[in-house]
Write a protein that holds these residues in place. Structure first.
Motif, PDB file in Angstrom:
ATOM      1  N   VAL A  47      -0.243   2.281 -11.155  1.00 21.81           N
ATOM      2  CA  VAL A  47       0.115   1.160 -12.026  1.00 21.81           C
ATOM      3  C   VAL A  47       0.730   0.089 -11.134  1.00 21.81           C
ATOM      4  N   VAL A  48      -0.029  -1.005 -10.936  1.00 25.80           N
ATOM      5  CA  VAL A  48       0.377  -2.072 -10.026  1.00 25.80           C
ATOM      6  C   VAL A  48       1.187  -3.095 -10.825  1.00 25.80           C
ATOM      7  N   ARG A  49       2.501  -3.087 -10.636  1.00 30.99           N
ATOM      8  CA  ARG A  49       3.407  -3.985 -11.358  1.00 30.99           C
ATOM      9  C   ARG A  49       3.830  -5.179 -10.527  1.00 30.99           C
ATOM     10  N   LYS A  50       3.791  -5.028  -9.194  1.00 34.11           N
ATOM     11  CA  LYS A  50       4.198  -6.100  -8.280  1.00 34.11           C
ATOM     12  C   LYS A  50       3.085  -6.325  -7.274  1.00 34.11           C
ATOM     13  N   SER A  51       3.055  -7.499  -6.669  1.00 29.31           N
ATOM     14  CA  SER A  51       2.018  -7.831  -5.698  1.00 29.31           C
ATOM     15  C   SER A  51       2.041  -6.873  -4.512  1.00 29.31           C
ATOM     16  N   ILE A  52       0.839  -6.597  -3.983  1.00 29.25           N
ATOM     17  CA  ILE A  52       0.645  -5.681  -2.868  1.00 29.25           C
ATOM     18  C   ILE A  52       0.021  -6.474  -1.716  1.00 29.25           C
ATOM     19  N   PRO A  53       0.522  -6.328  -0.485  1.00 33.37           N
ATOM     20  CA  PRO A  53       0.002  -7.116   0.643  1.00 33.37           C
ATOM     21  C   PRO A  53      -1.386  -6.646   1.088  1.00 33.37           C
ATOM     22  N   ALA A  54      -1.958  -7.372   2.043  1.00 35.25           N
ATOM     23  CA  ALA A  54      -3.267  -7.051   2.604  1.00 35.25           C
ATOM     24  C   ALA A  54      -3.174  -5.867   3.570  1.00 35.25           C
ATOM     25  N   ASN A  55      -4.309  -5.175   3.720  1.00 37.43           N
ATOM     26  CA  ASN A  55      -4.485  -4.141   4.745  1.00 37.43           C
ATOM     27  C   ASN A  55      -3.531  -2.957   4.630  1.00 37.43           C
ATOM     28  N   VAL A  56      -3.323  -2.497   3.397  1.00 36.93           N
ATOM     29  CA  VAL A  56      -2.454  -1.336   3.184  1.00 36.93           C
ATOM     30  C   VAL A  56      -3.102  -0.367   2.204  1.00 36.93           C
ATOM     31  N   VAL A  57      -2.586   0.856   2.189  1.00 36.63           N
ATOM     32  CA  VAL A  57      -2.894   1.843   1.157  1.00 36.63           C
ATOM     33  C   VAL A  57      -1.663   1.898   0.269  1.00 36.63           C
ATOM     34  N   ALA A  58      -1.875   1.729  -1.035  1.00 30.02           N
ATOM     35  CA  ALA A  58      -0.755   1.746  -1.980  1.00 30.02           C
ATOM     36  C   ALA A  58      -1.096   2.698  -3.130  1.00 30.02           C
ATOM     37  N   VAL A  59      -0.099   3.442  -3.595  1.00 28.80           N
ATOM     38  CA  VAL A  59      -0.324   4.457  -4.621  1.00 28.80           C
ATOM     39  C   VAL A  59       0.901   4.581  -5.514  1.00 28.80           C
ATOM     40  N   GLY A  60       0.700   5.193  -6.679  1.00 25.05           N
ATOM     41  CA  GLY A  60       1.831   5.625  -7.488  1.00 25.05           C
ATOM     42  C   GLY A  60       2.074   4.860  -8.758  1.00 25.05           C
ATOM     43  N   VAL A  61       3.071   5.387  -9.493  1.00 26.50           N
ATOM     44  CA  VAL A  61       3.537   4.790 -10.743  1.00 26.50           C
ATOM     45  C   VAL A  61       5.048   4.687 -10.643  1.00 26.50           C
ATOM     46  N   PRO A  62       5.568   3.504 -10.341  1.00 30.38           N
ATOM     47  CA  PRO A  62       4.857   2.258 -10.046  1.00 30.38           C
ATOM     48  C   PRO A  62       4.223   2.311  -8.656  1.00 30.38           C
ATOM     49  N   CYS A  63       3.204   1.497  -8.464  1.00 31.77           N
ATOM     50  CA  CYS A  63       2.475   1.455  -7.204  1.00 31.77           C
ATOM     51  C   CYS A  63       3.379   0.924  -6.092  1.00 31.77           C
ATOM     52  N   ARG A  64       3.325   1.600  -4.929  1.00 32.84           N
ATOM     53  CA  ARG A  64       4.098   1.162  -3.769  1.00 32.84           C
ATOM     54  C   ARG A  64       3.244   1.354  -2.526  1.00 32.84           C
ATOM     55  N   VAL A  65       3.550   0.616  -1.482  1.00 36.74           N
ATOM     56  CA  VAL A  65       2.812   0.716  -0.232  1.00 36.74           C
ATOM     57  C   VAL A  65       3.123   2.062   0.418  1.00 36.74           C
ATOM     58  N   LEU A  66       2.073   2.805   0.725  1.00 37.30           N
ATOM     59  CA  LEU A  66       2.215   4.086   1.405  1.00 37.30           C
ATOM     60  C   LEU A  66       2.192   3.880   2.917  1.00 37.30           C
ATOM     61  N   ARG A  67       1.208   3.054   3.382  1.00 33.09           N
ATOM     62  CA  ARG A  67       1.113   2.794   4.813  1.00 33.09           C
ATOM     63  C   ARG A  67       0.122   1.668   5.057  1.00 33.09           C
ATOM     64  N   GLU A  68       0.134   1.146   6.289  1.00 28.99           N
ATOM     65  CA  GLU A  68      -0.844   0.144   6.703  1.00 28.99           C
ATOM     66  C   GLU A  68      -2.155   0.823   7.061  1.00 28.99           C
ATOM     67  N   ILE A  69      -3.253   0.088   6.932  1.00 29.64           N
ATOM     68  CA  ILE A  69      -4.553   0.552   7.413  1.00 29.64           C
ATOM     69  C   ILE A  69      -4.678   0.094   8.862  1.00 29.64           C
ATOM     70  N   THR A  70      -4.965   1.038   9.771  1.00 30.19           N
ATOM     71  CA  THR A  70      -5.027   0.728  11.205  1.00 30.19           C
ATOM     72  C   THR A  70      -6.359   1.189  11.795  1.00 30.19           C
ATOM     73  N   ASP A  71      -6.538   0.959  13.077  1.00 34.48           N
ATOM     74  CA  ASP A  71      -7.736   1.411  13.780  1.00 34.48           C
ATOM     75  C   ASP A  71      -7.863   2.931  13.775  1.00 34.48           C
ATOM     76  N   LYS A  72      -6.777   3.644  13.584  1.00 38.55           N
ATOM     77  CA  LYS A  72      -6.837   5.107  13.505  1.00 38.55           C
ATOM     78  C   LYS A  72      -7.627   5.573  12.285  1.00 38.55           C
ATOM     79  N   ASP A  73      -7.833   4.675  11.315  1.00 34.57           N
ATOM     80  CA  ASP A  73      -8.587   5.021  10.116  1.00 34.57           C
ATOM     81  C   ASP A  73     -10.101   4.897  10.308  1.00 34.57           C
TER      82      ASP A  73
END
Length: 83
Positions: A47-73
């Motif tokens: 459930v995305v209640r607030k804006s989420i930045p670019a190039n990240v993985v975000a999850v949850g209720v409420p949605c939060r940034v879990l981590r950045e997406i990097t070259d390791k992905d």
């Protein structure tokens, strides 16, 4: 809550902005006024209640940034000869 007030403009929606190459998992809810940045992944059921930045993985209720997406992905798919 009053139907007559809603009919006359007391209740309105704010725009939602979803960037390029965004992946929304199944059953994601995005609330009004939210911006999701380019290349972001939102996990299923979030459930995305607030804006989420670019190039990240975000999850949850409420949605939060879990981590950045990097070259390791990178999986090597683009260099596998399949593309």
């Amino acid at each position: 809550m009053d139907a007559l007030e809603r009919q006359h403009g007391a209740c309105y929606a704010k725009p939602v902005t979803i960037g390029n190459n965004v992946w929304l998992g199944a059953n994601v809810t995005v609330n009004q006024g939210v911006t999701i940045g380019d290349n972001t992944i939102i996990g299923s059921g979030s459930v995305v209640r607030k804006s989420i930045p670019a190039n990240v993985v975000a999850v949850g209720v409420p949605c939060r940034v879990l981590r950045e997406i990097t070259d390791k992905d990178l999986t090597g798919y683009m260099t596998s000869g399949l593309v």
